[in-house]
Motif scaffolding. Sequence first.
Motif, short mmCIF file in Angstrom:
data_model
loop_
_atom_site.label_atom_id
_atom_site.label_comp_id
_atom_site.label_asym_id
_atom_site.label_seq_id
_atom_site.Cartn_x
_atom_site.Cartn_y
_atom_site.Cartn_z
N ILE A 1 15.80 6.46 5.96
CA ILE A 1 15.53 5.06 5.35
C ILE A 1 14.76 4.35 6.31
O ILE A 1 15.17 3.94 7.38
N ILE A 2 13.82 3.90 5.75
CA ILE A 2 12.71 2.84 6.62
C ILE A 2 12.31 1.64 5.82
O ILE A 2 11.86 1.86 4.63
N LYS A 3 12.76 0.52 6.28
CA LYS A 3 12.43 -0.67 5.54
C LYS A 3 10.57 -0.88 5.60
O LYS A 3 10.17 -0.36 6.64
N PRO B 1 1.79 -4.50 11.90
CA PRO B 1 0.32 -4.60 11.84
C PRO B 1 0.00 -3.76 13.35
O PRO B 1 -1.08 -2.98 13.04
N GLN B 2 0.44 -3.82 14.59
CA GLN B 2 0.22 -3.51 15.55
C GLN B 2 0.48 -2.02 15.51
O GLN B 2 0.01 -1.24 16.44
N ASP B 3 1.31 -1.42 14.69
CA ASP B 3 1.46 -0.12 14.43
C ASP B 3 0.78 0.65 13.60
O ASP B 3 1.17 1.90 13.29
N THR C 1 0.94 -1.17 0.05
CA THR C 1 -0.29 0.06 -0.08
C THR C 1 0.82 1.10 -0.13
O THR C 1 1.83 1.20 0.71
N GLU C 2 0.66 2.20 -0.74
CA GLU C 2 1.14 3.37 -0.96
C GLU C 2 0.40 4.43 0.03
O GLU C 2 -0.61 4.69 -0.12
N LEU D 1 4.11 0.57 2.31
CA LEU D 1 3.90 -0.66 3.51
C LEU D 1 3.17 -1.93 3.01
O LEU D 1 2.50 -1.86 2.31
N PRO D 2 3.54 -2.77 3.67
CA PRO D 2 3.14 -4.16 3.33
C PRO D 2 1.49 -3.98 3.72
O PRO D 2 1.07 -3.61 4.88
N GLY D 3 0.91 -5.02 2.95
CA GLY D 3 -0.69 -5.29 3.34
C GLY D 3 -1.55 -4.50 2.65
O GLY D 3 -1.30 -3.32 2.03
N ASN D 4 -2.97 -4.80 2.72
CA ASN D 4 -3.92 -3.73 2.39
C ASN D 4 -4.36 -2.80 3.35
O ASN D 4 -5.06 -3.48 4.28
N LEU D 5 -3.85 -1.84 3.54
CA LEU D 5 -4.23 -0.87 4.51
C LEU D 5 -5.35 0.21 4.19
O LEU D 5 -5.05 1.08 3.46
#
Length: 353
Positions: A340-342, A348-350, A244-245, A255-259
């Motif tokens: 730089i942020i991976k 998910p908790q964040d 997701t952008e 970030l990963p996932g469908n947010l």
Amino acid sequence: MISVAIQKRLGDFRLDVAFDAPAGVTAIFGPSGSGKTSVVNAFAGLMRPDAGRVSVDDTVLFDAANRVDLAPQRRRIGYVFQDARLFPHMSVERNLHYGGSHDAARIIDLLGLDGLRDRMPAGLSGGERQRVALGRALMCDPKMLLMDEPLAALDAPRKAEILPYIERLRDEVQIPILYVTHDVSEVARLATTLVIIDAGKVATAGPVGKVLSQPELVPLLGVRAAGAVLTTKVAGRLLDDGLTELVFSGGRLILPGNLGVLGQTVRIRIPAQDVILAREAPNGISALNVLPVEITRLEQGRGPGVIVGLKAGEDPLLARVTRRSADRMALAVGQNIFAIIKATAVGPQDVGS
């Protein structure tokens, strides 16, 4: 609006707390024994202060100077404890209605309890029990809701199950919520206002994003818990990769996932320990998120670390680096560098709505 200014002697411990907070969720954070539960109990009428005043909106609950001290049952306060405290011999339906019958259909729908009505507490998961306890507290039509570490006894999957319901409650039920926790992820997801209490006194209070991003408060939060909260919007999907952008004032994050859904506001917490700094824009790296930032503050830790306050657009970030790295990079306030942020650094908790 909630307002408290109280003093109380409890053996050798002295509580002297004062703060005001607007509507929404006010999180009280601090180490064990700092006085968090005592503040909550002062609102509930379970602890009588030696001096001071406690009010919710236009209702004065306690005022020592004017001899006001409403009995607990007259305060219209809903209280959710760490353990659900359901009556084991009553069904979910009967537990709920023990608290009252105000707006029952809406509360049952809000907390997803309709399919649980005939169940007994022994047959519920920990998260389901806490949802029932929350529903029971709301059935009395409270002017305020108190939640004292309601998720502390739950494991990670049960926390993930109940947090969206508390977010929905925050957004749809227009009453102040006082929320005690020792988990910064819960604060970042749920809170509007954050009050940090240390040794019976307020160390700081203010909007959650502003408080969590202050480098000088890291010793109170803990170095592993330190991190900034960003309010972003969902801008797009990278469907092939399941990413997701998100966009915010400092740029974009992947970030990963469908947010959320397109255009939805999403709050994310970025842990300081997962932010890497570079003097120059990096090339050929796996990390998807590289943000231009300005150093706003350098705070020496008690150990070998340095907390670096950063500004990305109009939003604050935090990074935690070793003193050796800070010296080697000659980091200085006002310097323009890169954060730089991976993508996997934000769990998910964040992430909250």
